[in-house]
Design a protein around this motif. Structure first.
Motif, short mmCIF file in Angstrom:
data_model
loop_
_atom_site.label_atom_id
_atom_site.label_comp_id
_atom_site.label_asym_id
_atom_site.label_seq_id
_atom_site.Cartn_x
_atom_site.Cartn_y
_atom_site.Cartn_z
N LEU A 296 43.39 84.87 -78.19
CA LEU A 296 43.78 84.78 -76.78
C LEU A 296 43.67 83.37 -76.24
O LEU A 296 44.19 83.07 -75.16
CB LEU A 296 42.90 85.72 -75.93
N ASP A 297 42.99 82.49 -76.95
CA ASP A 297 42.82 81.11 -76.50
C ASP A 297 43.88 80.22 -77.16
O ASP A 297 44.25 80.44 -78.32
CB ASP A 297 41.42 80.62 -76.84
N GLY A 298 44.35 79.25 -76.43
CA GLY A 298 45.33 78.32 -76.97
C GLY A 298 46.18 77.71 -75.88
O GLY A 298 46.19 78.16 -74.73
N PRO A 299 46.93 76.68 -76.21
CA PRO A 299 47.78 76.02 -75.21
C PRO A 299 49.03 76.84 -74.92
O PRO A 299 49.36 77.79 -75.64
CB PRO A 299 48.13 74.68 -75.87
N ALA A 300 49.70 76.48 -73.84
CA ALA A 300 50.93 77.16 -73.46
C ALA A 300 52.04 76.82 -74.44
O ALA A 300 52.23 75.66 -74.82
CB ALA A 300 51.34 76.76 -72.04
N GLN A 397 35.79 94.69 -72.28
CA GLN A 397 34.35 94.54 -72.19
C GLN A 397 33.90 93.18 -72.74
O GLN A 397 33.02 92.52 -72.19
CB GLN A 397 33.66 95.68 -72.96
N PHE A 398 34.56 92.75 -73.81
CA PHE A 398 34.25 91.44 -74.40
C PHE A 398 34.66 90.31 -73.46
O PHE A 398 33.93 89.32 -73.29
CB PHE A 398 34.96 91.33 -75.74
N LEU A 399 35.82 90.44 -72.83
CA LEU A 399 36.31 89.37 -71.96
C LEU A 399 35.50 89.27 -70.67
O LEU A 399 35.34 88.16 -70.13
CB LEU A 399 37.79 89.60 -71.63
N LEU A 400 34.99 90.38 -70.16
CA LEU A 400 34.19 90.32 -68.94
C LEU A 400 32.86 89.61 -69.14
O LEU A 400 32.19 89.28 -68.15
CB LEU A 400 33.96 91.74 -68.41
N ASN A 401 32.45 89.39 -70.39
CA ASN A 401 31.25 88.60 -70.66
C ASN A 401 31.53 87.11 -70.68
O ASN A 401 30.61 86.32 -70.91
CB ASN A 401 30.63 89.01 -72.00
N LEU A 402 32.80 86.71 -70.46
CA LEU A 402 33.18 85.30 -70.49
C LEU A 402 33.63 84.80 -69.12
O LEU A 402 34.40 83.86 -69.01
CB LEU A 402 34.31 85.09 -71.52
N THR A 406 28.82 84.73 -66.11
CA THR A 406 28.11 85.23 -67.29
C THR A 406 28.31 84.37 -68.53
O THR A 406 27.56 84.53 -69.50
CB THR A 406 28.56 86.66 -67.61
N ALA A 407 29.30 83.48 -68.53
CA ALA A 407 29.58 82.72 -69.76
C ALA A 407 28.42 81.79 -70.12
O ALA A 407 28.13 81.57 -71.31
CB ALA A 407 30.86 81.90 -69.57
N ALA A 408 27.73 81.24 -69.11
CA ALA A 408 26.62 80.33 -69.40
C ALA A 408 25.44 81.05 -70.05
O ALA A 408 24.63 80.42 -70.74
CB ALA A 408 26.16 79.65 -68.11
N LYS A 409 25.34 82.36 -69.86
CA LYS A 409 24.24 83.12 -70.43
C LYS A 409 24.52 83.59 -71.85
O LYS A 409 23.63 84.13 -72.49
CB LYS A 409 23.94 84.34 -69.55
N GLN A 410 25.75 83.41 -72.31
CA GLN A 410 26.13 83.90 -73.62
C GLN A 410 25.77 82.88 -74.69
O GLN A 410 26.36 81.79 -74.75
CB GLN A 410 27.64 84.20 -73.67
N ALA A 411 24.79 83.22 -75.52
CA ALA A 411 24.44 82.32 -76.63
C ALA A 411 25.45 82.44 -77.76
O ALA A 411 25.69 81.49 -78.51
CB ALA A 411 23.04 82.65 -77.15
N PHE A 412 26.07 83.62 -77.90
CA PHE A 412 27.07 83.85 -78.94
C PHE A 412 28.30 84.43 -78.27
O PHE A 412 28.24 85.45 -77.59
CB PHE A 412 26.52 84.82 -80.00
N THR A 413 29.42 83.79 -78.44
CA THR A 413 30.67 84.21 -77.80
C THR A 413 31.66 84.79 -78.79
O THR A 413 32.84 84.86 -78.51
CB THR A 413 31.31 83.01 -77.08
N GLY A 414 31.20 85.20 -79.96
CA GLY A 414 32.09 85.87 -80.90
C GLY A 414 33.24 85.02 -81.38
O GLY A 414 34.36 85.50 -81.54
N GLY A 415 33.01 83.76 -81.64
CA GLY A 415 34.06 82.88 -82.13
C GLY A 415 34.93 82.29 -81.05
O GLY A 415 35.77 81.43 -81.34
N MET A 416 34.76 82.70 -79.81
CA MET A 416 35.55 82.12 -78.72
C MET A 416 35.01 80.73 -78.38
O MET A 416 33.79 80.53 -78.34
CB MET A 416 35.48 83.02 -77.48
N PRO A 417 35.88 79.79 -78.13
CA PRO A 417 35.41 78.45 -77.77
C PRO A 417 34.74 78.46 -76.40
O PRO A 417 35.01 79.32 -75.56
CB PRO A 417 36.69 77.60 -77.76
#
Length: 667
Positions: A296-300, A397-402, A406-417
């Motif tokens: 889901l991440d990447g440039p336009a 559910q995974f995206l709402l943790n980013l 809440t993103a600053a509290k995530q030590a592991f983001t599942g490979g998401m940058p």
């Protein structure tokens, strides 16, 4: 030290030969599935004498120094392999997949006895050299089991796993988490689960393996937690097709290359086919985002000429807006086809399916195929649509943790940058889609509300689990604090009162009234206070007539009863009628056939009165006739005693007899 290995190997081999010489002869058919182990005390005595003799020679004592600990451990490992592994490799102990019960029992007996001897040897060595962590029994014995699993066939694993379960407390004592002997034990467990066939017969065995893992490995052990965010490597492939339209289809007609004109129906069919193809490709292309969220991440990027450039997340949003309404339409169509009784039909179908296959009471998770010809049939299946919606749930559910909060509290983001943040606009869009999916899951049949509640509970637990991983898996979360002493004492006191034997029932005859009558010397029913004879059907009928007469008097005087009074009188008459019919059923049941049309107590009482009158008249008539016959008899006696001639007396007797006999009816 050079003489320790051959001496120890020879001594342990002698113990094995001595134990196994008469071991199997004591087992007779039918051969048991669970073998009786050799008493540990017996093995400890034998092996302690062996180890003491070696210590006396100085070999083991010399090896107790810190620089020779590794050499001593290597010696114990080699002896274990020579006693357990080498006989299987050389063919001395030959496991056969299709062996008979006798051969299987013989192999398992020999193998488990050798394992018990080696495990006891490791324990004796660790006790004699206490404080040496490298000689911990489980740290040497578990790698031996790991190597053994790779040598024997899968068919013999059940018996080997029974051995692991029964001896686990001995070699898993004080096992550290995520290091040491826990890692090879975890590899053994994974080997069992990886190579076992997925048949119904092996489900119980798999459950035993999982239960063992949960009992010996701590819940806070990070060795089994996906901390890096690795995803499933299974890729979904489907038939790719170009869904872009080269030109806009007119509403009425379109010209072809040869100049022919397409009719409006043909144009609609082409538009429908194009839409279905686009829906097929779009739906299956979502599996790429579900299986690998970092995509889901990447440039336009500009996907098609003439279209604006869009980021992968914007492309995902566009596909979602196209797919979800299509899935929701299928549920609406299914309900329209079933009509108002959709839920009833689904319950009947579920019950009939459960009766036809009572053994299949769990859930079945198929891997759906991606063929175009199967696509229409899969859309009509509610389980297929539910699988897509649940995948959306997991991804959202995974995206709402980013989100920024809440993103600053995530030590592991599942490979998401770290640069991928769901802004407020996208967060609101995700929450709106989650609400729509929840509502759709509730509408789907069968058991929509129950399925939606189950999915939400699983998602909620997953959210807590993810937060627990981000907090570095604190083990204290699962610890339950001890109760306060005051609470414990109060609970113990309440339990003592509840568990106390009940007091004796004070009334021996069942109730207070009966006990009092018995104590006062009850002799007859006349002693009962306020006793009166039960009402009869006639008295109840008279009471109903009085109620009806009162109603008639009120109507004659122009007084209309209120609705409440009318209802009360009707209820009283109904109760009195029921009581009267119940009383009459004991004596006048033969008249109840006249109440087939209407249950009226008046009719029954009238019939009873008529019968009583007829019986009274018949009784009076019989009494009169008996009186007349008695008078005539007296007259005959007088005449017989008189001085009349015999002929006259006989004539009188015959006349009296004729009059007393019943006369035949005239024709």
């Amino acid at each position: 030290m050079s003489s320790l290995y051959p001496s120890l190997r020879s001594a342990v081999t002698d113990v094995v030969n001595d134990v196994s010489s008469g071991r199997f002869t004591s087992i007779s058919p039918p051969f048991p599935s669970a073998l009786t182990p050799i008493p540990r005390d017996q093995l400890v005595d034998r092996l302690q004498s062996v180890w003491s003799s070696l210590s006396a020679n100085g070999d083991a004592q010399q090896s107790s120094s810190s620089r020779h600990v590794d050499l001593l451990r290597s010696t114990l490992e080699l002896v274990g392999k020579d006693v357990v592994i080498q006989p299987i490799v050389s063919g001395e102990l030959e496991p056969q997949p299709d062996a008979s019960d006798e051969q299987t029992c013989r192999f398992q007996t020999a193998l488990q006895d050798r394992l018990d001897i080696i495990l006891t040897l490791y324990e004796v060595a660790a006790e004699s050299l206490s404080g040496v962590q490298a000689l911990e029994p489980g740290a040497i014995f578990i790698p031996l089991l790991e190597e053994l699993v790779e040598l024997i066939p899968v068919e013999t694993w059940r018996d080997l796993w029974a051995y692991v379960e029964t001896r686990a407390k001995r070699f898993t004592k004080d096992m550290p988490a995520s290091r040491g002997k826990a890692l090879p034990l975890l590899r053994i467990i994974n080997s069992f689960l990886r190579f076992l066939p997925r048949t119904p017969e092996d489900l119980i065995f798999r459950g035993r393996v999982h239960q063992f893992a949960s009992s010996v490995i701590s819940v806070a052990d990070k060795s089994a937690i996906n901390m890096r965010g690795d995803y499933n490597d299974i890729k979904t492939t489907w038939d790719e097709s170009d869904t872009s339209q080269s030109s806009t289809l007119n509403a009425s007609a379109e010209k072809e290359e040869d100049g022919d004109v397409k009719m409006q129906s043909d144009v609609k069919e082409e538009v429908k086919a194009s839409t279905e193809t686009e829906f097929y490709s779009t739906l299956w292309s979502l599996q790429h985002y579900f299986a690998y969220p970092p995509s889901l991440d990447g440039p336009a990027v500009q996907s098609n000429p003439g279209e604006p450039a869009r980021t992968p997340f914007e492309t995902f949003k566009a596909k979602t807006e196209f797919v979800l309404p299509k899935l929701f339409e299928q549920t609406q169509k299914e309900k329209e086809m079933m009509g108002k009784d959709a839920e009833v039909i689904s319950r009947k179908r579920k019950r009939s399916e459960g009766q036809s296959d009572a053994s299949a009471r769990g859930f079945f998770h198929p891997r759906f195929l991606t063929g175009k010809r199967l696509f229409d049939h899969e859309l009509t299946d509610s389980s297929f649509r539910r699988q897509i919606l649940v995948q959306y749930f997991i991804l959202f559910q995974f995206l709402l943790n980013l989100t920024p909060s809440t993103a600053a509290k995530q030590a592991f983001t599942g490979g998401m940058p770290k640069t991928f943040i769901v802004d407020q606009e996208n967060e609101d869009w995700i929450k709106s889609k989650v609400a729509e999916i929840k509502e759709e899951l509730r509408k789907m049949i069968p058991d929509g509300p129950m399925f939606e509640e189950t999915v939400l509970s699983i998602i909620t637990r997953e959210r807590y689990y993810a937060q627990w991983k981000n907090d570095s898996c604190p083990e204290g979360v699962f610890e339950v604090p001890p109760l306060d002493k005051a609470v414990a004492k109060k609970a113990a006191e309440q339990w003592r009162k509840r568990s106390a034997p009940p007091s004796q029932y004070p009334y021996k005859l069942g109730s207070r009234s009966l006990s009092r009558l018995w104590n006062r010397g009850f002799t007859g029913i006349d002693q009962l206070k306020g006793w009166r004879s039960p009402a009869t059907a006639v008295s109840l009928d008279e009471e109903i007539k009085r109620i009806e007469a009162d109603d008639e008097d009120d109507k004659a005087m122009g007084k209309e009863p209120s609705a409440e009074e009318a209802a009360l009188n009707k209820d009283r008459k109904t109760r009195l009628t029921w009581r009267g019919l119940r009383q009459a059923s004991r004596t006048d049941l033969r008249h109840f056939s006249a109440l087939a049309q209407k249950r009226d107590l008046h009719i029954l009482v009238d019939l009873v009165n008529e019968q009583n009158e007829r019986m009274a008249v018949a009784t009076a008539t019989d009494a009169n006739e008996a009186t007349e016959v008695g008078t005539d008899d007296e007259a005959v006696d007088v005449k017989v005693g008189s001085s009349e001639p015999p002929g006259m007396v006989m004539e009188v007797e015959s006349k009296v007899k004729l009059e007393s006999e019943p006369q035949a009816a005239d024709p």
